[in-house]
Design a protein around this motif. Structure first.
Motif, PDB file in Angstrom:
ATOM      1  N   GLU A 137       0.817  -1.220   0.000  1.00 49.89           N
ATOM      2  CA  GLU A 137       0.000   0.000   0.000  1.00 49.89           C
ATOM      3  C   GLU A 137       0.850   1.268   0.000  1.00 49.89           C
ATOM      4  N   LEU A 138       2.110   1.124   0.371  1.00 48.57           N
ATOM      5  CA  LEU A 138       2.982   2.306   0.383  1.00 48.57           C
ATOM      6  C   LEU A 138       3.492   2.602  -1.021  1.00 48.57           C
ATOM      7  N   ASN A 139       3.372   3.854  -1.436  1.00 45.28           N
ATOM      8  CA  ASN A 139       3.817   4.260  -2.774  1.00 45.28           C
ATOM      9  C   ASN A 139       5.259   4.765  -2.785  1.00 45.28           C
ATOM     10  N   GLU A 140       5.768   5.132  -1.617  1.00 43.33           N
ATOM     11  CA  GLU A 140       7.117   5.673  -1.547  1.00 43.33           C
ATOM     12  C   GLU A 140       8.168   4.604  -1.869  1.00 43.33           C
ATOM     13  N   LYS A 141       9.219   4.998  -2.572  1.00 43.80           N
ATOM     14  CA  LYS A 141      10.327   4.087  -2.858  1.00 43.80           C
ATOM     15  C   LYS A 141      11.490   4.307  -1.896  1.00 43.80           C
ATOM     16  N   LYS A 142      11.560   5.501  -1.334  1.00 45.93           N
ATOM     17  CA  LYS A 142      12.600   5.825  -0.363  1.00 45.93           C
ATOM     18  C   LYS A 142      12.002   6.703   0.717  1.00 45.93           C
ATOM     19  N   VAL A 143      12.674   6.696   1.856  1.00 45.87           N
ATOM     20  CA  VAL A 143      12.224   7.551   2.946  1.00 45.87           C
ATOM     21  C   VAL A 143      13.447   7.957   3.764  1.00 45.87           C
ATOM     22  N   THR A 144      13.367   9.137   4.374  1.00 43.12           N
ATOM     23  CA  THR A 144      14.426   9.585   5.279  1.00 43.12           C
ATOM     24  C   THR A 144      13.826   9.711   6.677  1.00 43.12           C
ATOM     25  N   LEU A 145      14.219   8.785   7.549  1.00 43.69           N
ATOM     26  CA  LEU A 145      13.722   8.825   8.929  1.00 43.69           C
ATOM     27  C   LEU A 145      14.511   9.841   9.744  1.00 43.69           C
ATOM     28  N   LYS A 146      13.821  10.441  10.690  1.00 48.31           N
ATOM     29  CA  LYS A 146      14.482  11.363  11.621  1.00 48.31           C
ATOM     30  C   LYS A 146      14.665  10.615  12.943  1.00 48.31           C
ATOM     31  N   ILE A 147      15.860  10.009  13.122  1.00 47.73           N
ATOM     32  CA  ILE A 147      16.117   9.180  14.300  1.00 47.73           C
ATOM     33  C   ILE A 147      16.419  10.084  15.502  1.00 47.73           C
ATOM     34  N   PRO A 148      15.597  10.012  16.549  1.00 48.43           N
ATOM     35  CA  PRO A 148      15.838  10.879  17.717  1.00 48.43           C
ATOM     36  C   PRO A 148      17.003  10.371  18.563  1.00 48.43           C
ATOM     37  N   HIS A 149      17.776  11.314  19.125  1.00 48.54           N
ATOM     38  CA  HIS A 149      18.787  10.962  20.114  1.00 48.54           C
ATOM     39  C   HIS A 149      18.088  11.019  21.469  1.00 48.54           C
ATOM     40  N   ILE A 150      17.914   9.843  22.085  1.00 43.06           N
ATOM     41  CA  ILE A 150      17.032   9.744  23.255  1.00 43.06           C
ATOM     42  C   ILE A 150      17.808   9.887  24.558  1.00 43.06           C
TER      43      ILE A 150
END
Length: 400
Positions: free
Chosen positions: A141-154
């Motif tokens: 169902e996802l149309n995106e081929k790439k994604v950029t996640l914003k990984i939090p520094h916890i």
């Protein structure tokens, strides 16, 4: 007169009882070969569904059992070490982890994803295409081929999480429709992404600014990170004979689930049924074969007068034997041919491309049983053809 012409003339005198006996023998052979091919088909299906199906080799460990009923705890790195100790005596048994981050992570478009991870070696056991580093399997169902996640520094403070910095993390998406096998092991929702363990380790290292080794060590000691990353621990048992033993040992400490749990006695039950079925058919075939031998023996004994006459007119013992030998061999060669063609067709229909082995087995059984009958009848014929002329004529009157 030509031997073949004489044999044809004598063949016309074949009794109706003998013809019926031979027809019943043919029917018995058809039933036996059908049973052999059917059992082979069921066995192949059983192997495909259970023995060769990687899912039946997997025991999924989901929670730790508590001291009190209905009390369970999440899995930890300590449990992975414990499970490795439980299975170490079983050859070909391996442990694979499924990890999860228990909260969503946003991308640069503020869309939230939930990250799960699995070991590539586990995927190989399941016949599924491996996941490369920085790749993720996602829903169709996802149309995106790439994604950029914003990984939090916890930062963990008083049981809560804070984050004042984020690192971009690029991932390429692989829709489930493009992988080699159905991804049944995971419930892939539109907001779920599945990465390999190497990629998961990188994400954890980015989140907590520690190495993966240090993360494991601290998690076992006091777990200052506020999360449990284990979703499940999968135990792969290569030899299905060991799966119940492994499952019983794991069940003492953990909540488990495995496909063969509901079918533990299925294979032995089917084997018993098939054995009884085969023995019953072989018994019917033997009884019918004996009846055919007795019928043909009676037929040959009724031909003693003709044998005596041939001998009286100068035919040798071997010539008389050869005349009647074709009467025995010809119908049974036809029987082998007819039943072999039937077996070939049925094998091809039921087993398709895997029909050769079953057809050969059925054909060998046909030749074996027919061969026994032919040897028995030819020995009777040889004994009769060697009798003295006066005895043949005398005994033929006794038969009459």
């Amino acid at each position: 007169m030509n031997k073949q012409k004489i044999s044809k003339i004598i063949a016309k005198k074949t009794s109706l009882y003998l013809k019926i006996s031979m027809s019943l023998f043919v029917l018995s052979l058809v039933l036996l070969t059908t049973a052999v091919i059917f059992v082979q088909q069921q066995y192949m299906q059983l192997r495909k569904d259970f023995v060769d199906n990687s899912n039946t080799h997997i025991i999924s460990v989901s929670r730790v059992q508590g001291d009190k009923p209905n009390i369970t705890y999440p899995l930890s790195f300590e449990d992975k070490e414990n499970i490795n100790g439980i299975i170490e005596n079983y050859n070909g048994t391996s442990v694979f982890s499924e990890y999860v981050i228990p909260f969503g992570i946003s991308d640069t478009n503020d869309k939230t994803y939930f990250i799960e991870a699995v070991d590539n070696r586990f995927l190989e056991h399941s016949g599924i295409k491996k996941i490369n580093d920085n790749e993720a399997i996602v829903s169709n169902e996802l149309n995106e081929k790439k994604v950029t996640l914003k990984i939090p520094h916890i930062n963990v403070e008083d049981g809560g999480f804070t984050s004042d910095y984020r690192t971009d993390f690029d991932l390429s998406f692989i829709p489930t429709s493009t992988i080699q096998s159905p991804f049944d092991e995971f419930d892939i929702k539109p907001d779920t992404i599945i990465v390999n363990t190497k990629t998961f380790e990188k994400i954890i290292e980015t989140m907590y600014q520690v190495s993966w080794e240090e993360f494991q060590k601290n998690s076992i000691a006091e777990n200052p990170y506020g999360i449990e990353v284990f979703d499940e621990i999968n135990v792969y048992v290569a030899d299905l004979k060991n799966i119940k033993k492994v499952a019983d040992q794991l069940r003492n400490q953990y909540e488990i689930n495995y496909v063969l749990g509901a079918f533990e006695d299925l294979q032995s039950s089917l084997n018993r049924s098939y054995t009884i079925y085969a023995l019953l058919l072989i018994f019917i075939l033997i009884v019918t074969g004996i009846n055919t031998i007795i019928s043909f023996r009676g037929y040959l004994y009724s031909m003693q007068k003709d044998m005596g006459i041939f001998r009286h007119y100068g035919y040798s013992c071997s010539q008389v034997y050869n005349i009647y030998k074709s009467l025995i061999i010809t119908p049974y060669v036809k029987i082998v041919g007819i039943v072999a063609i039937y077996s070939f067709v049925i094998s091809l229909i039921l087993l398709k491309q895997d029909f050769i082995k079953s057809f050969v087995l059925a054909f060998v059984l046909i030749v074996f049983f027919v061969g026994i009958i032919l040897i028995s009848l030819l020995r009777i014929l040889k004994k009769l053809s060697k009798k003295e002329i006066i005895i043949l004529l005398k005994q033929s009157k006794e038969v009459e």
